[in-house]
Design a protein around this motif. Structure first.
Motif, short mmCIF file in Angstrom:
data_model
loop_
_atom_site.label_atom_id
_atom_site.label_comp_id
_atom_site.label_asym_id
_atom_site.label_seq_id
_atom_site.Cartn_x
_atom_site.Cartn_y
_atom_site.Cartn_z
N CYS A 192 0.87 -1.19 0.00
CA CYS A 192 0.00 0.00 0.00
C CYS A 192 0.90 1.23 0.00
CB CYS A 192 -0.91 0.00 1.23
SG CYS A 192 -1.91 1.49 1.39
N ILE A 193 0.87 1.99 -1.09
CA ILE A 193 1.74 3.14 -1.26
C ILE A 193 0.88 4.37 -1.54
CG2 ILE A 193 3.66 4.14 -2.56
CD1 ILE A 193 4.48 1.28 -3.30
N ILE A 291 8.33 0.99 -10.15
CA ILE A 291 9.46 0.09 -10.33
C ILE A 291 10.34 0.18 -9.09
CG2 ILE A 291 9.41 0.21 -12.86
CD1 ILE A 291 11.60 2.29 -12.77
N PRO A 292 11.27 -0.77 -8.88
CA PRO A 292 12.11 -0.72 -7.68
C PRO A 292 12.81 0.62 -7.51
CG PRO A 292 12.36 -2.82 -8.78
CD PRO A 292 11.53 -1.97 -9.71
N VAL A 293 12.96 1.06 -6.27
CA VAL A 293 13.48 2.40 -5.99
C VAL A 293 14.94 2.55 -6.42
CG1 VAL A 293 11.88 2.88 -4.13
CG2 VAL A 293 14.02 1.72 -3.62
N ASN A 294 15.69 1.45 -6.47
CA ASN A 294 17.10 1.59 -6.86
C ASN A 294 17.25 1.98 -8.32
OD1 ASN A 294 16.44 -0.80 -8.14
ND2 ASN A 294 17.79 -2.09 -6.90
N GLU A 295 16.18 1.89 -9.10
CA GLU A 295 16.24 2.29 -10.50
C GLU A 295 16.06 3.79 -10.66
OE1 GLU A 295 14.17 -0.07 -13.34
OE2 GLU A 295 14.19 -1.87 -12.08
N CYS A 296 15.76 4.49 -9.57
CA CYS A 296 15.66 5.95 -9.62
C CYS A 296 16.92 6.62 -9.09
CB CYS A 296 14.45 6.44 -8.81
SG CYS A 296 12.94 6.56 -9.79
N GLY A 297 17.89 5.85 -8.67
CA GLY A 297 19.16 6.41 -8.21
C GLY A 297 19.17 6.75 -6.74
N VAL A 298 19.91 7.83 -6.41
CA VAL A 298 20.11 8.23 -5.01
C VAL A 298 18.79 8.70 -4.40
CG1 VAL A 298 21.36 9.79 -3.46
CG2 VAL A 298 22.47 8.90 -5.52
N SER A 299 18.56 8.36 -3.14
CA SER A 299 17.34 8.77 -2.45
C SER A 299 17.26 10.28 -2.35
CB SER A 299 17.30 8.16 -1.04
OG SER A 299 17.38 6.76 -1.09
N PRO A 300 16.10 10.87 -2.56
CA PRO A 300 15.96 12.33 -2.45
C PRO A 300 16.27 12.82 -1.04
CG PRO A 300 14.02 11.34 -3.50
CD PRO A 300 14.83 10.22 -2.94
N VAL A 301 16.86 14.00 -0.96
CA VAL A 301 17.17 14.63 0.33
C VAL A 301 16.05 15.59 0.68
CG1 VAL A 301 18.77 16.10 1.60
CG2 VAL A 301 19.65 14.39 -0.01
N PRO A 328 2.95 13.29 1.04
CA PRO A 328 2.96 11.86 1.37
C PRO A 328 4.17 11.47 2.20
CG PRO A 328 3.64 12.18 -0.89
CD PRO A 328 3.20 13.52 -0.42
N ASP A 329 4.02 10.43 3.02
CA ASP A 329 5.17 9.96 3.81
C ASP A 329 5.97 8.90 3.07
OD1 ASP A 329 3.32 7.95 3.92
OD2 ASP A 329 3.57 7.54 6.06
N THR A 330 5.42 8.38 1.97
CA THR A 330 6.15 7.39 1.18
C THR A 330 6.43 7.92 -0.21
OG1 THR A 330 4.04 6.36 0.61
CG2 THR A 330 5.29 5.37 2.41
N VAL A 331 7.57 7.54 -0.75
CA VAL A 331 8.01 7.97 -2.09
C VAL A 331 8.32 6.72 -2.89
CG1 VAL A 331 9.77 9.24 -3.37
CG2 VAL A 331 8.92 10.15 -1.21
N VAL A 332 7.87 6.70 -4.13
CA VAL A 332 8.10 5.55 -5.00
C VAL A 332 8.80 6.00 -6.28
CG1 VAL A 332 6.11 4.31 -4.12
CG2 VAL A 332 5.83 5.80 -6.08
N CYS A 333 9.30 5.03 -7.01
CA CYS A 333 9.96 5.29 -8.30
C CYS A 333 8.96 4.92 -9.39
CB CYS A 333 11.23 4.45 -8.40
SG CYS A 333 12.16 4.71 -9.94
N THR A 334 8.59 5.90 -10.22
CA THR A 334 7.61 5.65 -11.27
C THR A 334 8.28 4.97 -12.46
OG1 THR A 334 7.97 7.86 -12.21
CG2 THR A 334 6.23 7.62 -10.55
N SER A 340 8.25 9.94 -7.26
CA SER A 340 6.90 10.46 -7.10
C SER A 340 6.96 11.72 -6.24
CB SER A 340 6.00 9.40 -6.45
OG SER A 340 6.49 9.06 -5.16
N GLU A 341 5.79 12.27 -5.94
CA GLU A 341 5.73 13.51 -5.16
C GLU A 341 6.52 13.39 -3.86
OE1 GLU A 341 2.43 16.24 -2.74
OE2 GLU A 341 1.81 14.47 -3.89
#
Length: 411
Positions: A192-193, A291-301, A328-334, A340-341
């Protein structure tokens, strides 16, 4: 003679009726009850009320109690009219008292169940003159997901049914026998995201064929030339019917690729072209939303925020103390490789400069920090104090007075 024996058998078969204990008259302080007797049989009910200035420890001005094997249930009790009974707050829990009621001035702090959040961030209620002030409300969170979608040939395992799921919840599907998801696995989890479920699995029936040279997956072609074997080891084409998924532009023997593991199922079907190579691609009707978050690179700061949970399909953020999250409290890789936002963390506190309040008796100096929506008591004499409150970034305060007047709103 037979009548006497029959009576003995009946009594012997009802030990509960023989051993149920009677009750003595209850000791009701500050009240009265009827009927008034010295002893009461099992399951006898009394009715009681309380003297002026008192009330039963249940709803209403009169109440009942039943003798249950020597014990009155519920116990008849009279409490002060200014005391409070526990409030009914759906989808919430709070510090319940052992004696089942609260004295005037008592405060409860409410925590909402998973999937719910406090309306207007109001978490406390105070017992004042027999009633609760501003009872908190737990409403369903915007990040909550509904029930997981039903998928053909699958069930959800390890989870009892519920109509809503909190953010970051995980459920697991299992395909029925003879069906599988990617990689011939029979199970797959979704998350649930931000109020939506992640990509759903698809349970498909797969037919495995062993050619004697490693594992393979049998795929039906649509060119009318037969079936094509793809996987570890070599395979050959054979007559068959059109399957409507993969296509073959050339008949004959095709070499197997690097090889999937035994029992792997290719969903959507590969497209086979050329005379000597086989190309396998995913031909789903649409790309997965995430898609998996590692495909979006470095985690946003996030300034004043920190990642508190890293999962394969999402990141979860929390704000530092004295900051509140917006978004949102969760972030995903589109599926286009973008985040995401993102949430932001804004200030949620007031700065209290005590030196500015010497005119109301405050002798302390220095600066204090009060979280948004919270209060701080600062003494202005040995017994009296001032209550400072932080509301929308501004400090408000009461007069200097003792606790009794604060509790009754006299300040």
């Amino acid at each position: 003679m037979w009548v006497r024996y029959l009576g003995f058998v009946i009594l012997f078969g009802l030990p509960g009726a023989l051993h149920a204990q009677p009750c003595g008259a209850p000791g009701l302080d500050g009240g009265y009850f009827v009927p008034l007797q010295e002893t009461y049989s099992h399951e006898i009910e009394i009715i009681y009320a309380c003297d002026s200035g008192r009330k039963p420890a249940v709803e209403g001005w009169w109440a009942t109690s039943t003798c249950q094997n020597g014990v009155w249930s519920p116990e008849p009790q009279c409490i002060g009219e200014e005391d409070c009974l526990p409030p009914e707050i759906p989808n919430a829990k709070f510090n319940k008292k052992q004696n089942s009621w609260y004295n005037e001035g008592n405060t409860i702090r409410v925590t909402c169940d998973n999937g719910y959040e406090l309306k207007n961030r109001d978490a406390t209620a105070v017992c004042l003159n027999g009633t609760w002030t501003s009872v908190p409300v737990c409403e369903i969170s915007n990040n909550t997901c509904g029930e997981p979608p039903q998928i053909p040939h699958a069930v959800i395992i390890g989870q009892k049914y519920q109509a809503s799921f909190a953010a970051d919840s995980k459920v697991r599907y299992k395909c029925e026998d003879g069906y599988s998801v990617e990689g011939a696995e029979s199970k797959k989890s979704i998350f649930c995201i931000s109020g939506s479920w992640s990509e759903l699995p698809k349970c498909s029936r797969g037919t495995r064929q062993n050619t004697g040279h490693g594992s393979s997956v049998e795929v039906t072609t649509s060119a009318g030339s037969g079936t094509q074997t793809v996987g570890g080891g070599s395979g050959s084409s054979a007559g068959g019917t059109a399957g409507g998924h993969p296509t073959s532009t050339e008949s004959g023997t095709q070499p197997g690729g690097g090889g999937r593991g035994s029992g792997d199922v290719v969903h959507g079907g590969p497209t086979i072209t050329g005379s000597s190579t086989t190309s396998v691609s995913n031909d789903r009707n649409s790309k997965p939303a995430f898609i998996p978050v590692n495909e979006c690179g470095v985690s946003p700061v996030i300034p004043n925020g920190v990642v508190v949970q890293t999962e394969r399909m999402y990141l979860k953020y929390e704000c530092n103390s004295y900051y509140t999250r917006v978004g949102p409290d969760t972030v995903v890789c589109t599926n286009d490789g973008r985040w995401s936002e993102l949430p932001s963390c804004k200030e949620a506190f007031c700065v209290l400069d005590l030196a500015q309040y010497s005119g109301i008796g405050i002798r302390q100096t220095g600066k204090e920090y009060i979280k948004e929506g919270e209060t701080k008591n600062v003494y202005c004499s040995y017994y009296d104090y001032v209550i400072f409150t932080c509301t929308q970034g501004r400090v408000t305060y009461t007069r200097c007075c003792e606790a009794y007047y604060h509790n009754y709103g006299g300040c």
